[in-house]
Design a protein around this motif. Structure first.
Motif, PDB file in Angstrom:
ATOM      1  N   ALA A 199      33.539  65.612  91.552  1.00 11.89           N
ATOM      2  CA  ALA A 199      33.890  65.908  90.161  1.00 11.89           C
ATOM      3  C   ALA A 199      35.116  65.122  89.674  1.00 11.89           C
ATOM      4  O   ALA A 199      35.065  64.507  88.599  1.00 11.89           O
ATOM      5  CB  ALA A 199      34.099  67.411  89.982  1.00 11.89           C
ATOM      6  N   PRO A 200      36.237  65.109  90.423  1.00 16.41           N
ATOM      7  CA  PRO A 200      37.382  64.333  89.927  1.00 16.41           C
ATOM      8  C   PRO A 200      37.124  62.829  89.899  1.00 16.41           C
ATOM      9  O   PRO A 200      37.676  62.122  89.048  1.00 16.41           O
ATOM     10  CB  PRO A 200      38.503  64.690  90.912  1.00 16.41           C
ATOM     11  CG  PRO A 200      37.822  65.224  92.116  1.00 16.41           C
ATOM     12  CD  PRO A 200      36.579  65.873  91.627  1.00 16.41           C
ATOM     13  N   LEU A 201      36.275  62.330  90.821  1.00 14.46           N
ATOM     14  CA  LEU A 201      35.932  60.904  90.788  1.00 14.46           C
ATOM     15  C   LEU A 201      35.153  60.573  89.519  1.00 14.46           C
ATOM     16  O   LEU A 201      35.398  59.533  88.880  1.00 14.46           O
ATOM     17  CB  LEU A 201      35.109  60.529  92.025  1.00 14.46           C
ATOM     18  CG  LEU A 201      35.862  60.484  93.360  1.00 14.46           C
ATOM     19  CD1 LEU A 201      34.896  60.175  94.501  1.00 14.46           C
ATOM     20  CD2 LEU A 201      36.982  59.451  93.323  1.00 14.46           C
ATOM     21  N   TRP A 213      43.653  68.330  83.456  1.00 14.88           N
ATOM     22  CA  TRP A 213      42.215  68.362  83.187  1.00 14.88           C
ATOM     23  C   TRP A 213      41.416  67.990  84.432  1.00 14.88           C
ATOM     24  O   TRP A 213      40.380  68.585  84.712  1.00 14.88           O
ATOM     25  CB  TRP A 213      41.881  67.403  82.046  1.00 14.88           C
ATOM     26  CG  TRP A 213      42.348  67.865  80.705  1.00 14.88           C
ATOM     27  CD1 TRP A 213      42.923  69.074  80.399  1.00 14.88           C
ATOM     28  CD2 TRP A 213      42.282  67.134  79.480  1.00 14.88           C
ATOM     29  NE1 TRP A 213      43.232  69.138  79.076  1.00 14.88           N
ATOM     30  CE2 TRP A 213      42.849  67.967  78.466  1.00 14.88           C
ATOM     31  CE3 TRP A 213      41.825  65.879  79.123  1.00 14.88           C
ATOM     32  CZ2 TRP A 213      42.953  67.560  77.149  1.00 14.88           C
ATOM     33  CZ3 TRP A 213      41.924  65.463  77.804  1.00 14.88           C
ATOM     34  CH2 TRP A 213      42.482  66.308  76.826  1.00 14.88           C
ATOM     35  N   GLN A 214      41.911  66.998  85.153  1.00 14.54           N
ATOM     36  CA  GLN A 214      41.213  66.574  86.381  1.00 14.54           C
ATOM     37  C   GLN A 214      41.173  67.708  87.400  1.00 14.54           C
ATOM     38  O   GLN A 214      40.156  67.933  88.066  1.00 14.54           O
ATOM     39  CB  GLN A 214      41.891  65.343  86.983  1.00 14.54           C
ATOM     40  CG  GLN A 214      41.139  64.757  88.165  1.00 14.54           C
ATOM     41  CD  GLN A 214      42.044  63.991  89.107  1.00 14.54           C
ATOM     42  OE1 GLN A 214      43.092  64.482  89.513  1.00 14.54           O
ATOM     43  NE2 GLN A 214      41.635  62.778  89.455  1.00 14.54           N
ATOM     44  N   ILE A 215      42.291  68.420  87.534  1.00 18.61           N
ATOM     45  CA  ILE A 215      42.344  69.553  88.462  1.00 18.61           C
ATOM     46  C   ILE A 215      41.337  70.625  88.043  1.00 18.61           C
ATOM     47  O   ILE A 215      40.630  71.198  88.880  1.00 18.61           O
ATOM     48  CB  ILE A 215      43.768  70.141  88.518  1.00 18.61           C
ATOM     49  CG1 ILE A 215      44.729  69.134  89.165  1.00 18.61           C
ATOM     50  CG2 ILE A 215      43.780  71.454  89.299  1.00 18.61           C
ATOM     51  CD1 ILE A 215      46.185  69.564  89.121  1.00 18.61           C
ATOM     52  N   THR A 216      41.254  70.877  86.740  1.00 21.71           N
ATOM     53  CA  THR A 216      40.290  71.855  86.232  1.00 21.71           C
ATOM     54  C   THR A 216      38.856  71.427  86.537  1.00 21.71           C
ATOM     55  O   THR A 216      38.019  72.242  86.964  1.00 21.71           O
ATOM     56  CB  THR A 216      40.464  72.032  84.714  1.00 21.71           C
ATOM     57  OG1 THR A 216      41.806  72.445  84.431  1.00 21.71           O
ATOM     58  CG2 THR A 216      39.492  73.069  84.176  1.00 21.71           C
ATOM     59  N   VAL A 217      38.573  70.143  86.337  1.00 23.21           N
ATOM     60  CA  VAL A 217      37.238  69.612  86.626  1.00 23.21           C
ATOM     61  C   VAL A 217      36.931  69.726  88.120  1.00 23.21           C
ATOM     62  O   VAL A 217      35.809  70.090  88.514  1.00 23.21           O
ATOM     63  CB  VAL A 217      37.131  68.143  86.161  1.00 23.21           C
ATOM     64  CG1 VAL A 217      35.853  67.492  86.699  1.00 23.21           C
ATOM     65  CG2 VAL A 217      37.170  68.066  84.639  1.00 23.21           C
TER      66      VAL A 217
END
Length: 306
Positions: free
Chosen positions: A273-275, A253-257
């Motif tokens: 975004a990942p932060l 999900w983090q990679i997608t974000v």
């Protein structure tokens, strides 16, 4: 023959030291983000202590940090050899604890409650006990962040010999501890440095010292307030980041974000975004743990109906 053996030994030692230095540089780069969080959190932990006790408290926490790493380094080496599967669950527990502490701070800030944390207006507070609690809290938080630093470093040197792993971990542990608490000591004494410069300026008439002293006095409380805020944010970022990297679904999900952020905001979005994802996850996880904790405490303290 003896001379040749000695030269060979010296050459081997030189090569070993060069390898250790190279691996230590790589590990330092990878743990730099945690170092920043560690600095913010520990500077925050010593706020509220009287001025004359600030350096003794920093020194006490630094000694606790050295003890933490003296435990963590051999423990990490043993776990990596005998129980490598245990590293991730332990980190996850540490991440949840950081999220819990961050959420507790938000609860204390925004929900009215009776607390002894503010000692400035209370004459009945045991200052010695208050200081001990501050030190314990800082050492406890340091243990979590130190564990993450050690595990990240261990992952960096996973392919080398056990001796090299031990040496690199030891180097990183010493550098990180001295670096963090040296900076913390400097930060908490900024106001004293400003006052000293103002005193010197009054005696010598030095305009530069006067301006610098006033600048330090003005900057010190703002810096401490910022570090208090940054320390709470860091708890959520570090705790959420640990959870993300330990749970594959969350990592995807983090990679997608991150990809979504990069598509709409470019490279900046790909970083921010990942932060944000880690931070929001940390807040959510911390809130859940706080609710569970308070529910358990309420059940234990609730008196049975007569």
């Amino acid at each position: 023959m003896a001379g040749t053996n000695l030269l060979t030994l010296l050459d081997d030692i030189t090569t070993l030291l060069d390898d250790i230095a190279t691996m230590s540089k790589v590990a330092t780069k990878k743990t730099a983000g945690v170092l920043g969080d560690d600095l913010a959190l520990n500077a925050q932990q010593v706020t509220g202590v009287s001025a004359e006790r600030e350096l003794p408290v920093v020194w006490a926490v630094a000694k606790g940090s050295f003890l933490n790493k003296a435990i963590l380094v051999p423990a990490a080496l043993l776990i990596s050899v005998w129980l490598p599967w245990l590293i991730t669950p332990l980190l996850m527990m540490g991440g949840l604890f950081l999220c819990f502490e961050g959420a507790e701070k938000l609860v204390e800030k925004f929900i009215p409650h009776s607390s002894n944390d503010d000692v400035s207006d209370s004459e009945n507070v045991d200052l010695v006990e208050y200081e001990k609690q501050k030190i314990k809290g800082a050492i406890r938080t340091d243990f979590i962040l130190s564990a993450e630093i050690i595990v990240i470093t261990l992952g960096t040197v996973a392919g080398v010999s056990l001796l090299n792993q031990a040496l690199v971990l030891s180097v990183i542990a010493v550098i990180m501890t001295i670096g963090v608490y040296g900076l913390v000591a400097g930060i908490v004494k900024l106001d004293d440095a400003g006052l000293y410069l103002l005193t010197q300026a009054q005696q010598t008439g030095n305009r530069f010292k006067e301006l610098l002293g006033k600048g330090l006095l003005a900057a010190a409380p703002r810096l401490m307030a910022f570090l208090a805020f940054a320390g709470t944010v860091a708890m959520f970022l570090v705790g959420g980041g640990i959870l993300v990297h330990g749970i594959s679904v969350l990592h995807h999900w983090q990679i997608t974000v991150a990809e979504f952020g990069a598509n709409y905001l470019g490279a900046t979005g790909g970083v921010i975004a990942p932060l944000l994802f880690d931070g929001l996850l940390g807040v959510l996880a911390g809130a859940v743990v706080v609710l569970i904790h308070h529910a358990v405490v309420s059940m234990k303290t609730k008196k049975p109906a007569k």
